[in-house]
Design an enzyme around this catalytic site. Structure first.
Site, PDB file in Angstrom:
ATOM      1  N   HIS A   1      11.912  -7.435  21.610  1.00 49.93           N
ATOM      2  CA  HIS A   1      10.684  -8.134  22.004  1.00 49.93           C
ATOM      3  C   HIS A   1      10.387  -7.886  23.475  1.00 49.93           C
ATOM      4  CE1 HIS A   1      10.313 -11.274  18.667  1.00 49.93           C
ATOM      5  NE2 HIS A   1       9.235 -10.533  18.692  1.00 49.93           N
TER       6      HIS A   1
ATOM      7  N   ASP B   1       6.535   9.752   7.505  1.00 51.17           N
ATOM      8  CA  ASP B   1       7.244   9.851   6.235  1.00 51.17           C
ATOM      9  C   ASP B   1       6.864  11.106   5.465  1.00 51.17           C
ATOM     10  OD1 ASP B   1       9.095   7.740   5.990  1.00 51.17           O
ATOM     11  OD2 ASP B   1       7.438   6.320   5.826  1.00 51.17           O
TER      12      ASP B   1
ATOM     13  N   CYS C   1      -2.318   7.851  10.332  1.00 54.36           N
ATOM     14  CA  CYS C   1      -1.764   6.803  11.203  1.00 54.36           C
ATOM     15  C   CYS C   1      -0.314   7.085  11.583  1.00 54.36           C
ATOM     16  CB  CYS C   1      -1.904   5.422  10.561  1.00 54.36           C
ATOM     17  SG  CYS C   1      -1.001   5.257   9.030  1.00 54.36           S
TER      18      CYS C   1
HETATM   19  C1  PEP Z   1       4.315   6.937   8.689  1.00 54.97           C
HETATM   20  O1  PEP Z   1       5.223   7.053   7.859  1.00 54.97           O
HETATM   21  O2  PEP Z   1       3.758   7.906   9.256  1.00 54.97           O
HETATM   22  C2  PEP Z   1       3.826   5.602   9.067  1.00 54.97           C
HETATM   23  C3  PEP Z   1       2.768   5.447   9.826  1.00 54.97           C
HETATM   24  O3  PEP Z   1       4.548   4.531   8.642  1.00 54.97           O
HETATM   25  P1  PEP Z   1       5.950   4.088   9.263  1.00 54.97           P
HETATM   26  O4  PEP Z   1       6.184   4.920  10.502  1.00 54.97           O
HETATM   27  O5  PEP Z   1       5.833   2.636   9.521  1.00 54.97           O
HETATM   28  O6  PEP Z   1       6.904   4.432   8.152  1.00 54.97           O
HETATM   29 MG    MG Z   2       5.765   5.377   6.616  1.00 59.88          MG
END
Ligand code: PEP
Ligand code: MG
Length: 595
Positions: free
Chosen positions: A206, A472, A519
């Site tokens: 945090h 991922d 993202c």
């Molecule tokens: C990703 O896998 O790119 C993603 C945005 O999710 P996280 O990093 O939370 O797995």
């Molecule tokens: Mg992910």
């Protein structure tokens, strides 16, 4: 040899001692060290008589109350100075103080072991720490530091050693401490404290998260910095690289002063882009948004010109505790985020735990291959009550602002259909109870698995938008564990398989007339922007500070050229070839816009 520098600090030549920790919050600061006494209070265990037990218990409870009063006073002070959005940290500490386990265990130790209150509290802390140390999840493990901070406050009250407030420090100083609590960070007056360094801490604590959102340069995890620095030493802190230099020599000082001036100049220049549209030279507009774990990060998105939250990782709400958050608590968190981001939308991702993220109350089994295990949507579908509680909370928040929702780690159409059926049930429950929500709430999925890429056309019929989780997607496409530092050279975002996947997903989305976003971390890399633009991505969501960096390149690109460039990079056979092409076409061309 000694010499005076511009800051009036005395620098001693040849004493350039360099330490490397974890860069928790970017920025370079140069100043005088001020040691904050956050050392642990020494506790002696004393045996007591039966007759002394009630008095010891009273003493413990009185110190608990005092600690509560102190925290409430800090809370008031912070809400006046910094606004309400940072108060959750103090509330977390207040909750720990109110935890019945903390009180009951300590009272039990006093009564059954016949020991003094301080020693009993220490034993309770030990028990908590043993429990936390068995947990694999780094984020949750770091929460044990919150318990330790709270216990330390109570112990200090018991032994009459007051907790020194950081806001009492004067001058423009860099705080050096064994550890700092989030409450400490919230008290920092940026006019007086320009940065901090600590022995303990990790990137997801945090304390680190808050220092980033409050933009206080910091390096944590330095292990023994408190035994190396003395009060008044000259310090350089580079929060980008994690370097700390004690008593810099003249050459180092000049080098960092130049770096600092350049860094600050670049930041100022970038912030000027804040209100300029995220559009190309030929007028093509895309949306740049921010990724958050907490509503507290939203002011930073606004400051950097982000047009909404593209990924709200809700698991942080679940990881930070022993018991799961109920519907009301989740509703409050989501509607607060939405309120702060207004008039822009927030995109809430349903729970993505399992795998390497562990939630105490869910009692998940150990798995041989957790990344391929009961994770994300798979877990939510196995625990419909947990899932529907979250869906109801998100739906309720949608009545108070622009809210979209999406499901993580989808690998097939059946999963979306099941998730949507549960969403319909949640909607019906709210309708029956006459609780308002946005009936047209947009529903999307994350594209993170190779199967989702291959059947993107089928998935696109089911949802309103796609958001590609490249972190991922790269891991699963290339079969490279994203957390394994020994394989990091094989984790290649520019691998032709990844680039082809990105094209397939964008094409499938557009053929179905839905929006497509990225993202994952790839979205925040300015050199990749022309490829993503050329492939047709409508939105990119990233950490707040990257938004102006990406916008700067975007505003210098032409969409037509980007389409040609994307077609060209898709012809290469290796990531290295793509890289060298980008080097000549992008890095060289926009060298003044890329760090
Ligand atoms: C990703 O896998 O790119 C993603 C945005 O999710 P996280 O990093 O939370 O797995
Ligand atoms: Mg992910």
């Amino acid at each position: 040899m000694r010499w005076e520098n511009l800051f009036g600090m005395v620098l001693v030549k040849n004493t350039n001692r360099i330490f490397k920790g974890i860069g928790a919050s970017p920025g370079i600061v140069i100043g005088e060290a001020r040691i904050a006494d956050r050392s642990r209070v020494a506790i002696v265990e004393v045996t007591i008589d039966n007759a002394e037990i009630p008095a010891e218990i009273d003493r413990f409870k009185k110190s608990l109350l005092e600690a509560k009063e102190e925290l409430k006073a800090i809370k008031e002070q912070i809400s006046l100075a910094k606004g309400l959005e940072h108060l959750y940290v103090i509330d977390t500490h207040l909750l720990i103080l109110e935890d019945s386990m903390l009180t009951n265990e300590t009272v039990n130790f006093i009564a059954s072991e016949k020991i003094n209150a301080e020693a009993a509290l220490k034993r309770t802390l030990k028990k908590f720490k043993e429990f936390f140390s068995g947990i694999e999840d780094e984020y949750l493990r770091e929460r044990s530091e919150d318990v330790e901070t709270v216990v330390e406050r109570v112990l200090r009250n018991m032994v009459g050693k007051r907790h020194e407030l950081l806001c009492e420090k004067d001058g423009r100083v860099i705080i050096v401490a064994h550890d700092l609590s989030p409450a400490d960070i919230l008290q920092i007056d940026k006019e007086k404290v320009i940065g901090f360094v600590t022995d303990l801490g990790g990137k997801t604590s945090h304390t680190a998260i808050l220092s980033r959102s409050l933009e206080i340069p910091a390096v944590v995890g330095l292990e023994k910095i408190t035994s190396e620095v003395s009060d008044g030493d000259s310090l350089i802190v580079d929060g980008r690289t994690g370097h700390v230099i004690i008593s810099p020599d003249e050459e180092t000082f000049r080098e960092y002063l130049r770096n600092k001036q350049y860094y600050e100049y670049r930041e100022r220049e970038l912030l000027k882009l804040r209100d300029l549209p995220a559009e190309t030279l030929d007028g093509y507009r895309i949306r740049l948004k921010g990724n958050v774990e907490f509503a507290e990060e939203i002011p930073s998105i606004k400051k950097h010109g982000g047009e909404g939250v593209g990924l709200y990782r809700t698991e942080m709400l679940f990881l930070n505790r022993m018991a799961l958050p109920d519907e009301e608590e989740q509703f409050q968190a989501y509607s607060e985020a939405s309120r702060q981001m207004a008039p822009y939308s927030i995109t809430i991702r349903t729970l993505d735990v399992g795998g390497d993220k562990f939630v105490t109350d869910l009692n998940l089994d150990d798995e041989l291959n957790p990344a391929l295990g009961l994770r994300a949507i798979r877990l939510s579908l196995r625990q419909p009550d947990l899932f529907k509680t979250q869906l109801r909370a998100i739906l309720r928040a949608s009545a108070h602002g622009k809210v979209r929702l999406f499901f993580p780690m989808i690998s097939g159409v059946a999963e979306i259909q099941k998730a949507k059926a549960l969403l319909e049930e949640a909607k019906r429950e709210l309708l029956d109870a006459s609780i308002p929500f946005d009936e047209a709430i947009e529903v999307g999925i994350m594209i993170e698995t190779p199967s989702a890429v291959i059947i993107a056309d089928l998935l696109a019929r089911e949802v309103d938008f796609f958001s590609v989780g490249t972190n991922d997607l790269i891991q699963y496409s290339l079969a490279i564990d994203r957390t394994n530092e020994h394989l990091s050279d094989l984790y290649e975002p520019l691998h032709p398989a990844v680039l082809r996947s990105l094209k397939m997903v964008a094409d499938a989305a557009h053929a179905a007339g839905i929006n497509v976003c990225i993202c994952g971390e790839m979205a925040s890399e300015p050199t990749y922007l022309p490829i993503l633009l050329g492939l047709g991505y409508d939105e990119l969501s990233m950490n707040a500070v990257s938004i102006p960096k990406v916008k700067k390149i975007l505003r210098r690109c032409s969409r037509t050229e980007a389409v040609t460039l994307a077609a060209q990079v898709l012809k290469f056979s290796t990531a290295a070839e793509v890289e060298s092409y980008l080097q000549s076409e992008i890095t060289a061309r926009y060298s003044d816009s890329i760090d």
